[in-house]
Design a protein around this motif. Structure first.
Motif, mmCIF file in Angstrom:
data_model
loop_
_atom_site.group_PDB
_atom_site.id
_atom_site.type_symbol
_atom_site.label_atom_id
_atom_site.label_comp_id
_atom_site.label_asym_id
_atom_site.label_seq_id
_atom_site.Cartn_x
_atom_site.Cartn_y
_atom_site.Cartn_z
ATOM 1 N N ARG A 134 -9.943 10.099 -1.965
ATOM 2 C CA ARG A 134 -10.543 8.803 -1.612
ATOM 3 C C ARG A 134 -10.371 7.786 -2.731
ATOM 4 O O ARG A 134 -10.163 6.605 -2.485
ATOM 5 N N VAL A 135 -10.492 8.248 -3.973
ATOM 6 C CA VAL A 135 -10.318 7.347 -5.109
ATOM 7 C C VAL A 135 -8.865 6.893 -5.194
ATOM 8 O O VAL A 135 -8.578 5.720 -5.451
ATOM 9 N N LYS A 136 -7.929 7.807 -4.956
ATOM 10 C CA LYS A 136 -6.513 7.443 -4.978
ATOM 11 C C LYS A 136 -6.203 6.414 -3.891
ATOM 12 O O LYS A 136 -5.473 5.442 -4.126
ATOM 13 N N VAL A 137 -6.748 6.603 -2.707
ATOM 14 C CA VAL A 137 -6.539 5.649 -1.612
ATOM 15 C C VAL A 137 -7.185 4.311 -1.958
ATOM 16 O O VAL A 137 -6.601 3.249 -1.708
ATOM 17 N N ALA A 138 -8.365 4.335 -2.566
ATOM 18 C CA ALA A 138 -9.048 3.094 -2.940
ATOM 19 C C ALA A 138 -8.235 2.321 -3.982
ATOM 20 O O ALA A 138 -8.129 1.097 -3.903
ATOM 21 N N ILE A 139 -7.656 3.021 -4.954
ATOM 22 C CA ILE A 139 -6.819 2.361 -5.958
ATOM 23 C C ILE A 139 -5.598 1.743 -5.291
ATOM 24 O O ILE A 139 -5.233 0.593 -5.551
ATOM 25 N N SER A 140 -4.974 2.497 -4.404
ATOM 26 C CA SER A 140 -3.782 2.010 -3.716
ATOM 27 C C SER A 140 -4.098 0.782 -2.867
ATOM 28 O O SER A 140 -3.363 -0.210 -2.900
ATOM 29 N N VAL A 141 -5.164 0.830 -2.121
ATOM 30 C CA VAL A 141 -5.535 -0.287 -1.239
ATOM 31 C C VAL A 141 -5.933 -1.514 -2.054
ATOM 32 O O VAL A 141 -5.550 -2.640 -1.728
ATOM 33 N N SER A 142 -6.679 -1.312 -3.146
ATOM 34 C CA SER A 142 -7.096 -2.459 -3.951
ATOM 35 C C SER A 142 -5.900 -3.129 -4.625
ATOM 36 O O SER A 142 -5.840 -4.356 -4.719
ATOM 37 N N ALA B 148 0.823 -1.206 0.000
ATOM 38 C CA ALA B 148 0.000 0.000 0.000
ATOM 39 C C ALA B 148 0.859 1.258 0.000
ATOM 40 O O ALA B 148 0.538 2.243 -0.672
#
Length: 174
Positions: A38-46, A17
């Motif tokens: 939030r979208v950047k964090v979601a991409i990173s986490v996924s 991550a």
């Protein structure tokens, strides 16, 4: 009911991550201010969920120094990969800026929200054209695939000098 999480899997997830977040923070078009955090964090986490099982437990989570060193290593690798992509996109913008300079349009520099800096009209056009071409040829998927391949080239548990030496000998010897 108890929930148990494997510590090595958790460390692998955290390392993946951190690397992907550092890459997304620098690499265009993902670093755009038009994409919500939030979208950047979601991409990173996924991406980290997919890549975490590759971690083989090189760092003990209880060893704070080694753990922080591993985190720093992941940040450096992610930033270096993102910086390479940023250089490519900056070359397109610089080409447009040189056209503006020769056509005397360089005085029309405007604030560019994409890069949070001043940009000339042709520089902005070339940059947007590069981003458009990137998405048309599925280049964004190639960038993500390149990031995922970096986990094989620079594993989550760090580089071993033996592996680097073997890679150099194999690549330079042929």
């Amino acid at each position: 009911m108890t929930l148990e999480i494997d510590p090595t899997l958790l460390v692998g997830f955290l390392f993946a991550a951190v690397r992907t977040a550092a890459w997304i923070a620098v690499a265009p078009p993902f670093n755009s201010s038009g994409i919500p955090a939030r979208v950047k964090v979601a991409i990173s986490v996924s991406l980290a969920f997919v890549l975490a099982p590759q971690y083989e437990g090189g760092v003990d989570p209880a060893d704070t120094g080694a753990f922080l060193g591993g985190l720093l290593y992941q940040v450096v690798v992610g930033l270096a990969l993102g910086f390479g992509v940023l250089i490519l996109f900056s070359a397109f913008q610089s080409a447009g800026s040189m056209i503006d300079l020769s056509a005397a349009f360089s005085g029309a520099t405007l604030y560019d929200p994409f890069t949070n800096a001043g940009s000339s009209p042709m520089g902005r056009l070339y940059q947007m054209l590069a981003v458009t071409i990137l998405f048309v040829i599925d280049g964004h998927l190639m960038l993500v695939r390149g990031l995922m391949a970096s986990f094989e080239a620079a594993p989550l548990d760090g580089l071993s000098m033996e592996g680097v030496a073997q890679t150099l000998i194999a690549d330079l010897g042929s």
